[in-house]
Design a protein around this motif. Structure first.
Motif, mmCIF file in Angstrom:
data_model
loop_
_atom_site.group_PDB
_atom_site.id
_atom_site.type_symbol
_atom_site.label_atom_id
_atom_site.label_comp_id
_atom_site.label_asym_id
_atom_site.label_seq_id
_atom_site.Cartn_x
_atom_site.Cartn_y
_atom_site.Cartn_z
ATOM 1 N N ALA A 22 0.669 -1.423 0.110
ATOM 2 C CA ALA A 22 0.278 -0.209 0.075
ATOM 3 C C ALA A 22 0.891 1.102 0.111
ATOM 4 O O ALA A 22 1.912 1.287 0.707
ATOM 5 N N VAL A 23 0.494 2.376 -0.890
ATOM 6 C CA VAL A 23 1.178 3.496 -0.790
ATOM 7 C C VAL A 23 0.080 4.572 -0.270
ATOM 8 O O VAL A 23 -0.852 4.733 -0.929
ATOM 9 N N ASN A 24 0.371 5.283 0.611
ATOM 10 C CA ASN A 24 -0.538 6.229 1.375
ATOM 11 C C ASN A 24 -1.844 5.645 1.517
ATOM 12 O O ASN A 24 -2.932 6.185 1.401
ATOM 13 N N GLY A 25 -1.864 4.353 1.983
ATOM 14 C CA GLY A 25 -3.163 3.753 2.424
ATOM 15 C C GLY A 25 -3.931 2.929 1.183
ATOM 16 O O GLY A 25 -4.810 2.332 1.347
ATOM 17 N N GLN A 26 -3.476 3.156 0.060
ATOM 18 C CA GLN A 26 -4.028 2.601 -0.983
ATOM 19 C C GLN A 26 -3.307 1.480 -1.774
ATOM 20 O O GLN A 26 -1.968 1.489 -1.951
ATOM 21 N N VAL A 27 -4.087 0.134 -1.525
ATOM 22 C CA VAL A 27 -3.164 -1.016 -2.071
ATOM 23 C C VAL A 27 -3.096 -0.843 -3.668
ATOM 24 O O VAL A 27 -3.799 -0.651 -4.401
ATOM 25 N N LEU B 236 1.353 5.350 -11.502
ATOM 26 C CA LEU B 236 0.132 4.804 -10.580
ATOM 27 C C LEU B 236 -0.812 6.132 -10.600
ATOM 28 O O LEU B 236 -0.435 7.101 -10.172
ATOM 29 N N GLU B 237 -2.178 5.765 -10.370
ATOM 30 C CA GLU B 237 -3.250 6.677 -10.226
ATOM 31 C C GLU B 237 -3.505 6.405 -8.720
ATOM 32 O O GLU B 237 -4.187 5.397 -8.533
ATOM 33 N N LEU B 238 -3.182 7.444 -7.770
ATOM 34 C CA LEU B 238 -3.301 7.270 -6.552
ATOM 35 C C LEU B 238 -4.443 8.482 -6.109
ATOM 36 O O LEU B 238 -4.589 9.524 -6.878
ATOM 37 N N PRO B 239 -5.184 8.349 -5.062
ATOM 38 C CA PRO B 239 -5.999 9.394 -4.500
ATOM 39 C C PRO B 239 -5.587 10.590 -4.497
ATOM 40 O O PRO B 239 -6.239 11.860 -4.483
ATOM 41 N N ASP B 240 -4.269 10.765 -4.026
ATOM 42 C CA ASP B 240 -3.652 12.091 -3.915
ATOM 43 C C ASP B 240 -2.780 12.368 -5.185
ATOM 44 O O ASP B 240 -1.785 13.206 -5.116
ATOM 45 N N GLY B 241 -2.987 11.835 -6.303
ATOM 46 C CA GLY B 241 -2.158 12.375 -7.666
ATOM 47 C C GLY B 241 -1.571 10.893 -8.072
ATOM 48 O O GLY B 241 -1.398 9.676 -7.396
ATOM 49 N N PHE C 26 7.672 7.447 -9.053
ATOM 50 C CA PHE C 26 8.330 6.820 -7.917
ATOM 51 C C PHE C 26 8.130 7.719 -6.899
ATOM 52 O O PHE C 26 6.846 8.551 -6.784
ATOM 53 N N LEU C 27 8.290 7.481 -5.517
ATOM 54 C CA LEU C 27 7.974 7.906 -4.439
ATOM 55 C C LEU C 27 8.325 9.432 -4.127
ATOM 56 O O LEU C 27 9.383 10.022 -4.592
ATOM 57 N N GLU C 28 7.471 10.090 -3.624
ATOM 58 C CA GLU C 28 7.534 11.526 -3.307
ATOM 59 C C GLU C 28 7.675 11.684 -1.637
ATOM 60 O O GLU C 28 7.549 10.776 -0.807
ATOM 61 N N ASP C 29 8.437 12.800 -1.151
ATOM 62 C CA ASP C 29 8.475 12.956 -0.010
ATOM 63 C C ASP C 29 7.034 12.939 0.585
ATOM 64 O O ASP C 29 6.091 13.445 0.231
ATOM 65 N N GLY C 30 7.110 12.370 2.056
ATOM 66 C CA GLY C 30 5.720 12.160 2.551
ATOM 67 C C GLY C 30 5.170 10.975 2.260
ATOM 68 O O GLY C 30 4.008 10.638 2.907
ATOM 69 N N ASP C 31 5.319 10.249 1.343
ATOM 70 C CA ASP C 31 4.814 9.053 1.005
ATOM 71 C C ASP C 31 4.885 7.881 1.976
ATOM 72 O O ASP C 31 6.138 8.016 2.442
ATOM 73 N N VAL C 32 4.032 7.257 2.476
ATOM 74 C CA VAL C 32 4.048 5.983 3.281
ATOM 75 C C VAL C 32 3.803 4.791 2.556
ATOM 76 O O VAL C 32 2.827 4.630 1.937
ATOM 77 N N VAL C 33 4.755 3.956 2.790
ATOM 78 C CA VAL C 33 4.608 2.500 2.087
ATOM 79 C C VAL C 33 4.507 1.530 3.155
ATOM 80 O O VAL C 33 5.471 1.258 4.223
ATOM 81 N N THR C 34 3.556 0.635 2.964
ATOM 82 C CA THR C 34 3.265 -0.357 4.009
ATOM 83 C C THR C 34 3.123 -1.668 3.227
ATOM 84 O O THR C 34 2.430 -1.991 2.485
ATOM 85 N N LEU C 35 3.903 -2.622 3.846
ATOM 86 C CA LEU C 35 3.784 -4.130 3.382
ATOM 87 C C LEU C 35 2.997 -4.801 4.623
ATOM 88 O O LEU C 35 3.488 -4.907 5.716
ATOM 89 N N THR C 36 2.178 -5.620 3.987
ATOM 90 C CA THR C 36 1.389 -6.643 5.082
ATOM 91 C C THR C 36 1.418 -8.077 4.318
ATOM 92 O O THR C 36 1.590 -8.247 3.041
ATOM 93 N N ALA C 37 1.255 -8.979 4.919
ATOM 94 C CA ALA C 37 1.104 -10.243 4.489
ATOM 95 C C ALA C 37 0.163 -11.460 5.375
ATOM 96 O O ALA C 37 0.356 -11.111 6.643
ATOM 97 N N TRP C 38 -0.247 -12.405 5.029
ATOM 98 C CA TRP C 38 -0.605 -13.542 5.583
ATOM 99 C C TRP C 38 -0.486 -14.834 4.878
ATOM 100 O O TRP C 38 -0.060 -14.664 3.792
ATOM 101 N N ALA C 39 -0.303 -15.941 5.893
ATOM 102 C CA ALA C 39 -0.263 -17.179 5.266
ATOM 103 C C ALA C 39 -1.266 -18.082 5.610
ATOM 104 O O ALA C 39 -1.696 -17.986 6.850
ATOM 105 N N PRO C 40 -1.708 -19.276 5.018
ATOM 106 C CA PRO C 40 -2.614 -20.225 5.455
ATOM 107 C C PRO C 40 -2.190 -20.774 6.585
ATOM 108 O O PRO C 40 -0.984 -21.299 6.542
#
Length: 405
Positions: free
Chosen positions: A298-303, A363-368, A372-386
């Motif tokens: 997810a970038v800024n909360g957008q998967v 990429l089309e994100l809600p904030d533009g 590549f990444l801009e200052d202030g961008d937050v990148v979050t990785l999550t994951a799960w397994a069976p």
């Protein structure tokens, strides 16, 4: 809700129990903790309260002593923890030792010894080849199907999730530029990866065979190998990545033990080239080395992507065997990354380099738009397994915010 009343379906229930290091609210003391739902159990305090023989091992400010203790001890500690959090008779004693996750400070869970990063996804390698070598007969390099390609990183810049990432500066030179210039990276990227944490060391001069993987590797975590593509492009010939990679590598605050992922083990993709014996995981007695991990970026909360780890061509066991086959030793706290996790579909790519096709398809994100990444961008990785009986095993997230240098 009481700490041990974990809702059905919670990915951090008693079937998981990842390890981390935390400081309770109002304290700077570091303690080994185990995540249970949305709480952290002080493992050292619990072991002491229950008179456990593992008390001295768990009452430490880092996971390294536990990592070094070896496979038999890992199994014993996990069995004890499972009994502690599931036995109602222990509740009155242990509930005061649980802290709401929102109230604690999480730290880098282990002292990183060496850091190595690989390049194990065929989908990622082919995408990169097509981007930078569009006229090549084969988008893979000639050695790719014969050995796990990797590079040595910088252990001192491995940081825990939540740590800001300062935009790196260095030399860059575009194809049309007459000379290199110095300045902040303008093509800052991420790589969604899985990191493997070594516990038991090995002797120098003694390679670690495929079958010994589980004797040496304690567990895994999510990993973001931040990458300055413009610095990397100018510096990497002929010795590979350097400043474009060494400024920061983010890892989760939680290490999931391999024992929690038994039901997520899968056979890796079919091998298309014969492998040398030390890498041949089709040999009798070698267990399946793949893992069915579902990663989300997810970038800024957008998967923006959901890469499947099950598609990785080279396994963690093969990577361990290869990086020690020359006699290089393992040390407790060694960390090695899988390389970018990318699937075969456009929505499964593990880097912005691939997702935007080197910036040509932002990429089309809600904030533009983002190439590549801009200052202030937050990148979050999550994951799960069976997991067992339909349970999901959650991997701790890894998140980082880009700040200007």
């Amino acid at each position: 809700m009481p700490p041990f009343d974990v809702p059905e379906g919670d990915p951090f229930g008693p079937h998981n129990l990842p390890y981390g290091v935390f400081s309770p609210s109002g304290s700077t003391e570091r303690r080994v903790g185990v995540r249970i739902g949305d709480h952290v159990l002080d493992a050292g305090a619990a072991a002491t309260a229950l008179g456990s023989p593992y008390a001295a091992l768990l009452a430490r400010p880092t996971l390294n002593p536990l990592l070094a203790a070896g496979h038999t001890t890992w199994a014993g500690v996990r069995a004890a923890l499972t009994e502690w959090v599931t036995e109602p008779a222990h509740r009155s004693l242990l509930e005061p030792l649980c802290h709401p996750l929102s109230s604690v400070t999480l730290h880098l869970p282990f002292e990183v010894a060496d850091y190595v990063d690989f390049y194990a996804s065929e989908n990622h390698a082919r995408n990169v080849g097509q981007i930078f070598r569009p006229d090549a007969e084969d988008s893979l390099t000639p050695n790719w199907k014969h050995l796990p390609i990797g590079y040595h990183g910088r252990s001192g810049t491995v940081v825990v999730s939540g740590t800001d990432v300062v935009r790196p500066s260095g030399q860059r030179k575009g194809p049309g530029d007459p000379a290199p210039v110095f300045g902040p990276s303008i093509r800052l990227d991420i790589e969604a990866e899985v990191g493997f944490v070594v516990g038991t060391p090995s002797a120098q001069g003694s390679p670690v065979p495929l079958g010994a993987y589980r004797e040496h590797v304690f567990g895994l975590c999510l990993l973001n190998d931040w990458s300055a593509r413009d610095l990397q492009a100018w510096e990497y010939v002929p010795l590979g990545p350097f400043l474009g990679k060494s400024f920061a590598t983010s890892v989760s605050a939680w290490i999931t033990p391999l024992a929690a992922l038994e039901h997520a083990r899968v056979t890796p993709p079919e091998r298309t080239h014969p492998l040398l014996p030390y890498l041949d995981d089709s040999a009798p007695g070698i267990e399946p080395g793949g893992y069915d991990l579902r990663v989300s970026i997810a970038v800024n909360g957008q998967v923006v992507s959901e890469p499947p780890f099950s598609t990785m061509y080279w396994t963690a066991a093969q990577q361990l065997a290869h990086m020690t086959v020359n006699g290089a030793s393992l040390r407790t706290g060694d960390l090695y990354g899988s390389g970018t996790v990318s699937g075969p579909e456009a929505g499964q790519r593990g880097s912005l380099l691939e997702l935007t096709w080197n910036g040509r398809e932002p990429l089309e994100l809600p904030d533009g738009k983002r190439a590549f990444l801009e200052d202030g961008d937050v990148v979050t990785l999550t994951a799960w397994a069976p997991g067992e009986d339909g349970h999901r095993v959650g991997l701790g997230e890894v998140s980082g915010r880009v700040v200007s240098g």
